[in-house]
Design a protein around this motif. Structure first.
Motif, mmCIF file in Angstrom:
data_model
loop_
_atom_site.group_PDB
_atom_site.id
_atom_site.type_symbol
_atom_site.label_atom_id
_atom_site.label_comp_id
_atom_site.label_asym_id
_atom_site.label_seq_id
_atom_site.Cartn_x
_atom_site.Cartn_y
_atom_site.Cartn_z
ATOM 1 N N CYS A 297 0.878 -1.173 0.000
ATOM 2 C CA CYS A 297 0.000 0.000 0.000
ATOM 3 C C CYS A 297 0.916 1.224 0.000
ATOM 4 C CB CYS A 297 -0.893 -0.014 1.235
ATOM 5 S SG CYS A 297 -1.741 -1.608 1.472
ATOM 6 N N THR A 323 -1.529 -4.354 -4.983
ATOM 7 C CA THR A 323 -1.553 -3.098 -4.237
ATOM 8 C C THR A 323 -2.927 -2.846 -3.623
ATOM 9 O OG1 THR A 323 -2.206 -1.684 -6.089
ATOM 10 C CG2 THR A 323 0.156 -2.064 -5.766
ATOM 11 N N SER A 325 -5.335 0.319 -1.399
ATOM 12 C CA SER A 325 -5.460 1.750 -1.100
ATOM 13 C C SER A 325 -5.515 1.998 0.408
ATOM 14 C CB SER A 325 -6.693 2.330 -1.788
ATOM 15 O OG SER A 325 -7.874 1.696 -1.322
ATOM 16 N N GLU A 336 -0.309 4.071 -6.969
ATOM 17 C CA GLU A 336 0.325 3.123 -6.034
ATOM 18 C C GLU A 336 1.573 2.522 -6.685
ATOM 19 O OE1 GLU A 336 -0.453 2.800 -2.959
ATOM 20 O OE2 GLU A 336 -2.584 3.275 -2.765
#
Ligand code: ZN
Length: 460
Positions: A297, A323, A325, A336
């Protein structure tokens, strides 16, 4: 949100064998891809786009934190700001949220996820009870709110009800804001059933997994029990995010966090190890060999000052990642990936660190995160191929940041120079939720969010 696009025609599409031209994608009424045919003619009734990509899965989110963006960026009078002082702000914030607030924030965060190019999300959902810890009349009230928000936005949800059982590795009781998270094992089993039911009521592509919050919050016995009670489903845990966490685990268990986890639990492909920021070389190699996905993240990790993940060593060892958030301070899959690569460049005083020789960095990162994200959610997605959910995004090559670019350079242009304005369309399991860059119910969902947020900020 049940209307499914029957077919999409893309001038260029990133398929399982690479970039293809004039690709016709057929999607059935349930939202699954039926066929992918390059060198096709434009079928009448097909929805035509410029460039089509498989969409990313967001493998880690706490939606309620979206509404905290901007509230934790002033330096405290003591001047000792850290992850832990941020956590105190976050605990105070969540303690004033009611079910309506939580649903409204989640729905708007899901809209922003879709508009930025995520088709699906694993919601690591840990607020379960009323302030002070009392249960709601419906035990799974807040899981139902998250599921309802996903239904409103049309995003593909994998709900991860979080097990949170103690306040630290020493087994201390939960306190303050944590009282809203707590369940013993029996209550957790009940909650998990309700969360699973809530997700399934939303759409056929919704999924379920289990998330022990961390090895601080769940002891070894309960971790083992969860692992055995829920075979085969995604299994997510926060691990090795912060140095003080490593020190706490070292003091109690005599080992680094990741080493302890790898030695005591059967970490495998269904595991998603969120953050994994602080690993030594041996741990990096072991995680890479386990087949687990590391849940990076990078934007949140930068915002919270966690540290820099060693992506160069991990990818060289064949490690998998996707990834997330996370705090939702900023929601964007392309950003990201950019932040991940830039953290390596700054540390190593180097360039194009995460791609192999001769390869595009954007393409390398995008492909890897597609696979890792789908694996972490247990979702049939991550590539444009028959049988997968039609999780797709279209890019507009008339966007200024993409002008003159084609093939992998389009991904490099979007990831390193662009933003969500390059995205024209997004589908989640065939639901065509974003057109011309806007979620089709943005106005109504934003209106509700705005009203709830105004009321929340009066209570902060
Ligand atoms: Zn998290």
């Amino acid at each position: 949100m049940s209307e499914a696009t029957k077919s999409v025609f893309a001038r260029k599409a990133l398929t399982t064998i690479g970039w293809e031209s004039d690709v016709l994608i057929r999607v059935d009424a349930t939202g699954r891809i039926v066929s992918v045919t390059p060198e096709s003619g434009l079928e009448s009734g097909a929805y035509a786009v410029d460039v089509l990509l498989p969409a990313q899965a967001n493998l880690h989110s706490h939606t309620f934190q979206r509404a905290m963006a901007g509230l934790s960026e002033s330096r405290s009078p003591a001047g000792r700001d850290s992850f832990w002082t941020w956590r105190e702000i976050m605990y105070r914030f969540l303690d004033i949220l009611d079910p309506e607030d939580i649903e409204a924030i989640a729905a708007f965060a899901f809209v922003e996820m879709l508009e930025s190019g995520y088709s699906s999300v694993a919601e690591f959902h840990y607020v379960h009870h009323q302030p002070g810890g009392g249960t709601y009349a419906k035990f799974g009230e807040l899981s139902e709110r998250i599921a309802a928000a996903a239904g409103t936005a049309g995003i593909g949800l994998t709900i991860l009800p979080v097990a949170y059982m103690q306040g630290g590795v020493d087994g201390r009781a939960l306190a303050g804001g944590q009282l809203r998270f707590g369940n013993d094992l029996d209550h957790y089993l009940k909650l998990a059933e309700e969360a699973k039911k809530a997700a399934r009521s939303v759409s056929p592509d919704a999924g379920f997994g289990v998330a022990p919050h961390s090895i601080r919050a769940v002891n070894e016995r309960d971790l083992q029990a969860l692992e055995q009670q829920f075979p085969g489903v995604p299994f997510h845990i926060h691990i090795a995010e912060q140095i003080p966490e490593l020190e706490e685990v070292q003091a109690a268990y005599g080992q680094r966090s990741m080493s302890w986890l790898l030695d005591h639990m059967p970490v495998s492909e269904r595991w998603c190890l969120i953050h994994s920021t602080h690993m030594n070389e041996g741990e990096t190699a072991r995680v890479a060999a386990s087949g687990a996905v590391v849940g990076l993240c990078p934007i949140t990790e930068a915002n919270l000052g966690d540290g820099i993940f060693n992506g160069v060593h991990y990818l060289n060892a064949g490690g998998r990642f996707g990834t997330g958030s996370d705090s939702n301070i900023r929601i964007s899959p392309s950003e990201e990936l950019r932040q991940l690569e830039y953290s390596q460049r700054l540390r190593d005083v180097s360039r194009v660190t995460l791609a192999r020789d001769g390869k595009s960095c954007g393409r390398t990162l995008y492909d890897a995160a597609l696979q890792g994200g789908a694996q972490a959610l247990g979702r049939s997605s991550g590539s444009l191929e028959p049988g997968n959910w039609a999780d797709m995004i279209a890019l507009d090559t008339e966007n200024a940041t993409l002008l003159g670019l084609s093939g992998d350079r389009l991904l490099d242009g979007w990831i390193f120079a662009g933003d969500r304005h390059a995205i024209s369309d997004v589908w989640s399991a065939g639901r065509h939720v974003v057109q011309e860059g806007r979620h089709r119910d943005r106005a109504a969902i934003l209106k509700t969010y705005k009203a709830r947020l105004a009321s929340i900020l009066e209570r902060v």
